[in-house]
Design an enzyme around this catalytic site. Sequence first.
Site, PDB file in Angstrom:
ATOM      1  N   PHE A  26       0.835  -1.210   0.000  1.00  0.00           N
ATOM      2  CA  PHE A  26       0.000   0.000   0.000  1.00  0.00           C
ATOM      3  C   PHE A  26       0.871   1.262   0.000  1.00  0.00           C
ATOM      4  O   PHE A  26       0.878   2.035  -0.971  1.00  0.00           O
ATOM      5  CB  PHE A  26      -0.944  -0.075   1.208  1.00  0.00           C
ATOM      6  CG  PHE A  26      -1.563   1.227   1.629  1.00  0.00           C
ATOM      7  CD1 PHE A  26      -2.202   2.055   0.711  1.00  0.00           C
ATOM      8  CD2 PHE A  26      -1.528   1.631   2.970  1.00  0.00           C
ATOM      9  CE1 PHE A  26      -2.770   3.260   1.110  1.00  0.00           C
ATOM     10  CE2 PHE A  26      -2.090   2.819   3.377  1.00  0.00           C
ATOM     11  CZ  PHE A  26      -2.712   3.639   2.448  1.00  0.00           C
ATOM     12  N   ASP A  71      12.729 -11.706  -1.413  1.00  0.00           N
ATOM     13  CA  ASP A  71      12.404 -11.740   0.014  1.00  0.00           C
ATOM     14  C   ASP A  71      13.610 -11.146   0.752  1.00  0.00           C
ATOM     15  O   ASP A  71      14.703 -11.739   0.718  1.00  0.00           O
ATOM     16  CB  ASP A  71      12.158 -13.194   0.446  1.00  0.00           C
ATOM     17  CG  ASP A  71      11.754 -13.281   1.913  1.00  0.00           C
ATOM     18  OD1 ASP A  71      12.128 -12.380   2.692  1.00  0.00           O
ATOM     19  OD2 ASP A  71      11.071 -14.248   2.280  1.00  0.00           O
ATOM     20  N   LYS A 106      10.992 -11.755  11.404  1.00  0.00           N
ATOM     21  CA  LYS A 106      12.189 -11.927  10.561  1.00  0.00           C
ATOM     22  C   LYS A 106      12.426 -10.718   9.662  1.00  0.00           C
ATOM     23  O   LYS A 106      13.561 -10.288   9.485  1.00  0.00           O
ATOM     24  CB  LYS A 106      12.050 -13.189   9.703  1.00  0.00           C
ATOM     25  CG  LYS A 106      12.382 -14.458  10.450  1.00  0.00           C
ATOM     26  CD  LYS A 106      12.426 -15.627   9.498  1.00  0.00           C
ATOM     27  CE  LYS A 106      12.921 -16.874  10.191  1.00  0.00           C
ATOM     28  NZ  LYS A 106      12.788 -18.054   9.350  1.00  0.00           N
ATOM     29  N   GLY A 117      22.486  -3.161   5.444  1.00  0.00           N
ATOM     30  CA  GLY A 117      23.742  -3.575   4.812  1.00  0.00           C
ATOM     31  C   GLY A 117      23.857  -2.995   3.408  1.00  0.00           C
ATOM     32  O   GLY A 117      24.943  -2.561   2.994  1.00  0.00           O
ATOM     33  N   TYR A 160       4.814  -7.592  16.069  1.00  0.00           N
ATOM     34  CA  TYR A 160       4.978  -6.419  15.197  1.00  0.00           C
ATOM     35  C   TYR A 160       5.691  -5.301  15.950  1.00  0.00           C
ATOM     36  O   TYR A 160       6.688  -4.745  15.486  1.00  0.00           O
ATOM     37  CB  TYR A 160       3.601  -5.968  14.720  1.00  0.00           C
ATOM     38  CG  TYR A 160       3.600  -4.784  13.777  1.00  0.00           C
ATOM     39  CD1 TYR A 160       4.153  -4.893  12.504  1.00  0.00           C
ATOM     40  CD2 TYR A 160       3.024  -3.569  14.149  1.00  0.00           C
ATOM     41  CE1 TYR A 160       4.128  -3.814  11.620  1.00  0.00           C
ATOM     42  CE2 TYR A 160       2.990  -2.498  13.278  1.00  0.00           C
ATOM     43  CZ  TYR A 160       3.542  -2.617  12.010  1.00  0.00           C
ATOM     44  OH  TYR A 160       3.513  -1.550  11.141  1.00  0.00           O
ATOM     45  N   THR A 190      -2.546   5.285   8.453  1.00  0.00           N
ATOM     46  CA  THR A 190      -2.658   5.949   7.159  1.00  0.00           C
ATOM     47  C   THR A 190      -3.714   5.221   6.333  1.00  0.00           C
ATOM     48  O   THR A 190      -3.884   4.011   6.490  1.00  0.00           O
ATOM     49  CB  THR A 190      -1.280   5.903   6.455  1.00  0.00           C
ATOM     50  OG1 THR A 190      -0.326   6.491   7.328  1.00  0.00           O
ATOM     51  CG2 THR A 190      -1.293   6.653   5.139  1.00  0.00           C
TER      52      THR A 190
HETATM   53  P1  NAD Z   1       1.577  -3.607   3.068  1.00  0.00           P
HETATM   54  O1  NAD Z   1       1.357  -4.954   3.668  1.00  0.00           O
HETATM   55  O2  NAD Z   1       0.578  -3.100   2.093  1.00  0.00           O
HETATM   56  O3  NAD Z   1       3.010  -3.518   2.387  1.00  0.00           O
HETATM   57  C1  NAD Z   1       4.126  -4.204   2.881  1.00  0.00           C
HETATM   58  C2  NAD Z   1       4.872  -4.778   1.695  1.00  0.00           C
HETATM   59  O4  NAD Z   1       6.034  -5.468   2.169  1.00  0.00           O
HETATM   60  C3  NAD Z   1       4.057  -5.804   0.899  1.00  0.00           C
HETATM   61  O5  NAD Z   1       4.097  -5.495  -0.479  1.00  0.00           O
HETATM   62  C4  NAD Z   1       4.734  -7.125   1.203  1.00  0.00           C
HETATM   63  O6  NAD Z   1       4.591  -8.074   0.157  1.00  0.00           O
HETATM   64  C5  NAD Z   1       6.162  -6.679   1.431  1.00  0.00           C
HETATM   65  N1  NAD Z   1       6.943  -7.628   2.224  1.00  0.00           N
HETATM   66  C6  NAD Z   1       6.630  -8.169   3.425  1.00  0.00           C
HETATM   67  N2  NAD Z   1       7.616  -8.982   3.836  1.00  0.00           N
HETATM   68  C7  NAD Z   1       8.580  -8.938   2.878  1.00  0.00           C
HETATM   69  C8  NAD Z   1       9.846  -9.562   2.730  1.00  0.00           C
HETATM   70  N3  NAD Z   1      10.326 -10.407   3.649  1.00  0.00           N
HETATM   71  N4  NAD Z   1      10.584  -9.262   1.630  1.00  0.00           N
HETATM   72  C9  NAD Z   1      10.118  -8.407   0.683  1.00  0.00           C
HETATM   73  N5  NAD Z   1       8.909  -7.812   0.764  1.00  0.00           N
HETATM   74  C10 NAD Z   1       8.159  -8.070   1.859  1.00  0.00           C
HETATM   75  O7  NAD Z   1       1.723  -2.593   4.298  1.00  0.00           O
HETATM   76  P2  NAD Z   1       1.777  -0.994   4.287  1.00  0.00           P
HETATM   77  O8  NAD Z   1       0.581  -0.508   4.996  1.00  0.00           O
HETATM   78  O9  NAD Z   1       2.093  -0.497   2.952  1.00  0.00           O
HETATM   79  O10 NAD Z   1       3.030  -0.770   5.246  1.00  0.00           O
HETATM   80  C11 NAD Z   1       4.335  -0.546   4.711  1.00  0.00           C
HETATM   81  C12 NAD Z   1       5.308  -0.266   5.840  1.00  0.00           C
HETATM   82  O11 NAD Z   1       4.880   0.881   6.586  1.00  0.00           O
HETATM   83  C13 NAD Z   1       5.448  -1.418   6.829  1.00  0.00           C
HETATM   84  O12 NAD Z   1       6.801  -1.523   7.219  1.00  0.00           O
HETATM   85  C14 NAD Z   1       4.607  -0.966   7.998  1.00  0.00           C
HETATM   86  O13 NAD Z   1       5.056  -1.507   9.198  1.00  0.00           O
HETATM   87  C15 NAD Z   1       4.767   0.547   7.955  1.00  0.00           C
HETATM   88  N6  NAD Z   1       3.615   1.245   8.552  1.00  0.00           N
HETATM   89  C16 NAD Z   1       2.420   1.331   7.885  1.00  0.00           C
HETATM   90  C17 NAD Z   1       1.365   2.004   8.485  1.00  0.00           C
HETATM   91  C18 NAD Z   1       0.039   2.187   7.793  1.00  0.00           C
HETATM   92  O14 NAD Z   1      -0.857   2.858   8.340  1.00  0.00           O
HETATM   93  N7  NAD Z   1      -0.156   1.662   6.604  1.00  0.00           N
HETATM   94  C19 NAD Z   1       1.503   2.534   9.776  1.00  0.00           C
HETATM   95  C20 NAD Z   1       2.716   2.382  10.427  1.00  0.00           C
HETATM   96  C21 NAD Z   1       3.782   1.753   9.798  1.00  0.00           C
END
Ligand code: NAD
Length: 328
Positions: A26, A71, A106, A117, A160, A190
């Site tokens: 997202f 990954d 992880k 890195g 988390y 968000t």
């Molecule tokens: P999301 O789940 O839509 O996006 C996360 C993305 O990370 C996905 O496309 C998923 O496939 C990818 N992913 C997960 N594990 C992976 C791995 N091991 N290797 C490669 N790709 C991997 O979530 P989001 O809402 O877009 O959140 C994105 C980031 O922002 C996250 O780190 C989340 O913790 C942080 N965040 C989001 C919000 C929010 O309100 N959306 C709030 C606080 C923090």
Amino acid sequence: MPTVLVRPTSSDPTRGRVVVTGGAGFLGSHLCTELLDRGAEVVCLDSFLTGSPANVAHLMDRRGFRLVRCDVTDFVHVPGPVDLVLHFASPASPVDYLQLPIETLKVGSIGTGHALGLAKEKGARFVLASTSEVYGDPQVHPQTEDYWGHVNPVGPRGVYDEAKRYGEALTTAYRTTHGVDTAIVRIFNTYGPRMRPHDGRAIPTFIRQALAGEPLTVAGDGSQTRSVCYVDDLVRGILGLAACGHPGPMNIGNPTELTVRQIAEDVIAATGSRAGITFVDRPVDDPEVRRPDTTLAARELGWSPDVPWADGLDRTVRWFAQAASVSA
Ligand code: NAD
């Protein structure tokens, strides 16, 4: 002794060559779009664990965009120079991280190490997507960056919250030990287009239910509060932090506080639904209040949110309605 930084190839890293981990999620997909609009070259790394290539389908023909399935807990390898690493890979919604507890820990630990890195190897600036969840169920309100939080490490949300807290510690260690130019952004709730209807977060859940004519499931009595930020405002804040050199941690979120019940009622009004509200049990360790203190972002970046809740909600509802009609 900190190692000497390799000089970035662009003085504003948000217009250089940028690696976005989790770029098909997202937030990542909106970041990739805005970066390309600014003239950056973008390498989007994603395992599609919770994201999808569909989120970046509109970017596939854009010059300078590359999508790589990867990954980040296995390894992160990107040939060529890199000016900026935006580390956004991680399950983010409670439904996702409760189903994927080990993957969440992880990617927050090993994955963050690999992304750091890469930044170290390339002399790139690094931004960690942290979260308001590091404050847990806060005893200080609103939350300032110097508040240490109130987190239950063995509660269900611990996977988390603690992954992100560890990621912050690791990011700080790379800064102090290796001299990597790091920043930590603490993102508050968000919303916007490309959230998944079944990701379990309140706004997409309410919109999906309202559009389907089902009652909206409000947890508890709905008096708990959330501060919700429209995605365009968030992206502007994150890229402002990436460009400015501040280490953070920095809160980015909309300080306007709404009760969950108010959010549900506004979704009902925005969709014209007649289904009403039904009350369900509160999840364990669900925070009572959440509101960012954004004084630091205002002072350092001149940032404040622009998009009023009514406008952001309207744009999001229209996107969900269109996506539902396409998939119907
Ligand atoms: P999301 O789940 O839509 O996006 C996360 C993305 O990370 C996905 O496309 C998923 O496939 C990818 N992913 C997960 N594990 C992976 C791995 N091991 N290797 C490669 N790709 C991997 O979530 P989001 O809402 O877009 O959140 C994105 C980031 O922002 C996250 O780190 C989340 O913790 C942080 N965040 C989001 C919000 C929010 O309100 N959306 C709030 C606080 C923090």
